[in-house]
Design an enzyme around this catalytic site. Structure first.
Site, PDB file in Angstrom:
ATOM      1  CE  LYS A 150      -4.614  -4.224 -34.181  1.00 40.00           C
ATOM      2  NZ  LYS A 150      -4.258  -2.820 -34.230  1.00 40.00           N
ATOM      3  CB  THR A 151     -10.844  -5.741 -36.466  1.00 32.77           C
ATOM      4  OG1 THR A 151     -10.232  -5.442 -35.216  1.00 32.77           O
ATOM      5  CG2 THR A 151     -12.076  -6.565 -36.239  1.00 32.77           C
ATOM      6  CD  GLU A 195      -7.682  -7.226 -34.127  1.00 33.32           C
ATOM      7  OE1 GLU A 195      -8.746  -7.733 -34.519  1.00 33.32           O
ATOM      8  OE2 GLU A 195      -7.621  -6.128 -33.571  1.00 33.32           O
TER       9      GLU A 195
END
Ligand code: EPU
Length: 787
Positions: A150-151, A195
């Site tokens: 995600k990051t 995110e």
């Protein structure tokens, strides 16, 4: 006393119910309006957390007066303070008195004094994700969701949109060097890239325009009952998405959850993917691949973050950015420039001999991907230090963790980083070690003490190794310590050259006859005088402590070991013995015993007593060692040494000041070699004296591991006799024991610690003083730091 909230009031309560947030007893509040169209005083509880600090940054940029509290301050809170955050390193109710709204982290317990106080006064309190969801609703939201990546992917998306001229605002879960900060509000742009955090279900609060689903897997089983519960939350997020849903076609669960959504766009390596990567070439840290859109090639992309999983992530970004109308050229250009988020395959040290990499991976799938990438880098071996993260995850995924380390040659596991969880009995790093071993891995070990992990790994280190730290806790600090020491170790290696040896954290118990002692921070073996001189100068310039050790026969190293450089001159001329007439020239590394036998071979007598000393020439000089009534300097002609500047000098015996068991010159200078003199003698006489020495040792001294005599002989009585008379033979502390053979020897019965040795020494000294009024002085050199 302080009903500030009621006195001041908040802006008008809201009417738009879709975004109404109700806290326990507070009025409904139009959070979108409150946060993005008005200016207020807002307090964040738990502001140092990586997610919370991002919200703080956004709120400051939105013009609010922001305060925050946390039990720790971090570089992030310091940065925010410079931007205007009023930070309090304690959660006291008064610090949030003036706030109109409280935003709290999911790590904060409901009995936090600020939350309790807010509830008492009816002040609104909202969770971090609620605040984020409201801020996002004021723009065209893009949520990047999934278990892994995600990051990186949200940072890549924000970067591509920025390079595409869309001026996006963003909120990602870590510091991103290329974006400047983890969160940013840009009033010029329409989009907001965030995110989404699935860990506590709050991802379902978002109502974005577009959603990108990376993968869905069992995770956070402390919160979710099972995979179905996780999929339900993702399903809700998709249902609330007003625009398109992008999903990874290779991820079965993601594909299934997205199947019924009509405005879906897939990406991946499979033929049927809408956006597809082909001809993927992975090389070191770069990946190159071509991209097809529904069968049409749209161009080639180069990605400077390693690993096939990142090709996947980039493909999601390409799909999304393309659908927003950004040209492929611009997207490809931005990807080529993209730099990794901190702690995502972050290179901490890179030299031809060693590569040190840190990764935030904490789920078995992430660990497998990271190790696969590490393997593909092409170094000889991959050594991994792993810190399990959270007791609940460690317990739930123990089997999967057991299977995640196949790509690492060596694995060292430390204890669980609990985060905000209370320990679960039986859930430790050892449990993961057992799982990895049961799975069939042959080189996995447990080091419960985090501070020692870097040493354990360094002891395995060989040229050509890649060392990886993995985990979401603080294991990366161990890699940083190793990286910092490796920088120095490599400089030391350059000084001693190919022939010399440099080791990190070498256990000194291996280099002392007593077999106790902690590690040497830098263990260095120079092979010649020039290298030794350079080492002296290097240590002086770098302010590193330098200690010389020979055979370690008169040495008691404390359990914390020796900081700085420990030089062990050996090999080359250091070990050489040359005989010229009645003179014997010996390097400091040569054993005194070898000098005695060298003399015998050349028919030189007078040095037989050296047979009984377990040390090397260097130690013999430093201590003016003695046996059989003789001592070193009685046989010395000349000594060659290096001074504190590394300059070499040769001095004759009469120029040197020497005492019983002490040659002070070597307190600040370093011996290189010595010339001994004996006198020609008949072989039988030499042999007889050698045998007498052996006999004396055999009959009066213990064979067990010792440092020779522990105490100097006081004038009044030999120390051994004194200890004997005091009845202290066989006294012990742990595995340290006064020898029953000779009272001046303390022996290691196997596995003794320096602390035990020292306690026993103190006990003997105290007894001698109390009962005989004799102050015993140690002959053995006691050095190093306590554990
Ligand atoms: N003695 C006892 N009980 C004991 C030990 C010794 O009564 O448990 C008596 C002996 O019988 C002897 C006297 O004490 O009458 C002296 O003992 P020893 O002859 O063993 O000599 P030392 O002074 O204890 C010195 C060196 C040793 C060296 C020997 C043999 C010192 C501090 N020690 O020991 O050196 O090996 O002579 O030559 O000078 C060392 O320095 O590390 C070392 C082992």
């Amino acid at each position: 006393m302080r009903p500030v909230f009621e006195k001041r009031g908040v802006s008008k309560p809201l009417t738009r119910m879709s975004s109404a947030i109700k806290s326990d007893r507070a009025l409904p509040l139009d959070l979108l309006r409150f946060l993005t169209r008005e200016r207020h005083r807002i307090h964040l509880v738990g502001v140092a957390g990586s997610g919370m600090s991002g919200i703080a940054a956004l709120l400051i940029e939105l013009g609010h007066t922001v305060s925050g509290s946390d039990k720790v301050s971090t570089t992030e809170t310091e940065r925010l303070q410079r931007l205007g955050l009023r930070f309090h390193e304690q959660h006291r109710a008064e610090v949030a008195d003036a706030a109109d709204l409280i935003v709290f982290s999911s790590a904060i317990r409901s009995d936090n004094p600020i939350l309790v106080d807010a509830r008492d006064w009816g002040k609104p309190t909202v969770r971090r994700a609620e605040a984020l969801a409201a801020i996002m609703r004021s723009k065209r939201g893009i949520v990047i969701a999934g278990m892994h990546g995600k990051t990186t992917t949200s940072a890549m998306t924000a970067h591509a949109l920025r390079e595409g001229g869309l001026h996006p605002s963003h909120y990602v879960g870590a510091e991103i060097p290329i974006l400047g900060t983890n969160a940013h509000w840009d009033p010029r742009g329409e989009y907001f890239v965030a995110e989404g955090d699935e860990s506590d279900g709050t991802v379902a609060l978002f109502e974005p325009e577009h959603t990108l689903i990376l993968n869905i897997e069992e995770e956070h089983l402390d919160f979710y009952a099972d995979l179905a519960a996780i999929e339900k939350v993702f399903g809700q997020l998709i249902a609330q998405t007003t625009g398109k849903v992008f999903y990874n076609i290779e991820d079965e669960n993601a594909a299934r959850v997205c199947r019924s959504f009509t405005r879906r766009i897939s990406y991946g390596f499979a033929d049927e993917a809408d956006y597809r990567a082909v001809d993927i070439r992975l090389k070191d840290f770069t990946s190159t691949f071509r991209v097809n859109h529904r069968g049409q090639e749209i161009g080639e992309a180069v990605l400077n973050v390693p690993g096939q999983h990142n090709v996947h992530n980039a493909l999601g970004v390409i799909a999304l950015a393309s659908e927003l109308g950004i040209g492929f050229e611009k997207i490809a250009k931005s990807l080529a420039k993209f730099e990794h988020a901190r702690r995502r395959f972050e290179i901490k040290y890179d030299s031809p001999r060693f590569l040190l990499v840190d990764d935030y991976g904490h789920h078995p799938t992430e660990i497998r991907a990271t190790l696969k990438t590490a393997r593909s880098v092409g170094r000889k071996r991959v050594l991994t230090m792993f810190q399990p993260h959270r007791y609940s995850r460690t317990k739930a995924l123990r089997k999967e963790f057991g299977r995640a380390f196949d790509d690492a040659e060596r694995v060292v596991v430390t204890d669980v980083y609990g985060s905000n969880e209370a320990p679960i009995p039986g859930v430790t790093g050892q449990m993961i070690v057992d799982e990895i071993a049961t799975h069939g891995h042959r080189s996995v070990s447990y080091e419960p003490c985090l501070e020692r992990v870097h040493r354990v790994v360094a002891n395995m280190l060989e040229s050509g190794d890649l060392v990886l730290s993995v985990g979401a806790g603080n294991i990366h600090e161990q890699l940083s310590v190793l990286a910092a020491d490796l920088v120095i170790a490599e400089k030391l290696k350059a000084i001693v050259g190919e022939d010399g040896d440099v080791r990190l954290y070498e256990p000194l118990s291996k280099h002392t006859t007593l077999r106790v002692g902690g590690p040497a921070q830098f263990w260095v073996e120079p092979r010649d005088e020039q290298a030794f001189a350079k080492l002296i100068r290097f240590c002086r310039n770098e302010n590193l402590q330098l200690f010389v050790i020979g055979r370690g026969s008169n040495l008691l190293v404390r359990d914390g070991g020796i900081r700085g450089v420990v030089v062990h001159p050996c090999g080359g001329n250091f070990d050489k013995i040359e005989i010229n007439g009645a003179e014997i020239t010996a390097g400091v590394g040569a054993k005194l015993k070898e000098v005695a036998y060298g003399a015998k071979a050349a028919g030189i007598g007078g040095l037989e007593w050296m047979e009984g000393i377990p040390g090397a020439v260097g130690g013999g000089l430093r201590m003016n060692a003695g046996a059989m009534g003789a001592q070193t300097f009685e046989n010395i002609v000349r000594v060659r040494y290096l001074d504190a500047d590394g300059e070499a000098y040769t001095k004759t015996r009469d120029e040197l000041e020497v005492y019983y068991r002490n040659f002070p010159l070597l307190e600040k200078n370093f011996a290189v070699s010595a010339v001994f003199r004996g006198q020609p003698a008949p072989l039988e006489e030499i042999v007889r004296k050698l045998e007498a020495s052996q006999e004396k040792r055999r009959t009066s001294q213990p064979a067990a591991k010792s440092a020779g005599c522990i105490f100097k002989n006081p004038d009044s009585c030999p120390a051994g006799k004194l200890v004997d008379e005091l009845g202290l033979k066989n006294s012990r502390v742990g595995k340290a024991r006064v020898s029953d053979v000779h009272g001046n020897f303390i022996v290691n019965d196997g596995g003794a610690t320096a602390a035990e040795m020292l306690e026993l020494i103190e006990m003997v000294k105290a007894t001698a003083l109390a009962r005989r009024g004799i102050e015993l002085e140690t002959e053995v050199q006691i050095v190093g730091e306590p554990a």
